[in-house]
Design a protein around this motif. Structure first.
Motif: not given
Length: 106
Positions: A16-17, A19-20, A23
């Motif tokens: 998740d980190y 991917r953030e 982005d």
């Protein structure tokens, strides 16, 4: 060497980190970035020996297998993909699908 206190494995948090971060970089004017380490051979995954599973402290996108073990996803290689590996692969596939080249979208 062992962990002196419990350390939780949370591959999804790493994914998740990552991917953030991707982005955020995607929205900026940055053309390229090195986002993580592929493998940390000095921090191997020790399987069931939880207090020696140093991969839990690794930002590698694959967990390196110790003791001559090989993976199941890539049977001849001494590592297994982590959730972050799959997040990067998904991002890469999405970039191909959104390419302006019609041949790349197939």
């Amino acid at each position: 060497m062992r962990f002196t206190s419990p350390v939780a494995r949370d591959e999804q948090e790493q994914a998740d980190y990552l991917r953030e971060l991707i982005d955020a970089l995607d929205e900026s004017a940055i053309d390229a970035a090195f986002v993580n380490t592929f493998a940390r051979y000095d921090l191997p995954h020790a399987g069931a020996d939880d207090d020696r599973d140093f991969d839990k402290a690794s930002f590698g996108v694959v967990k390196v297998l110790d003791g001559g073990r090989t993976g199941t996803a890539y049977p001849s290689l001494p590592w297994e993909p982590k959730a972050a590996f799959h997040a990067l692969a998904e991002y890469g596939r999405s970039r191909i699908r959104t390419s302006s080249d019609p041949a790349a979208a197939k």
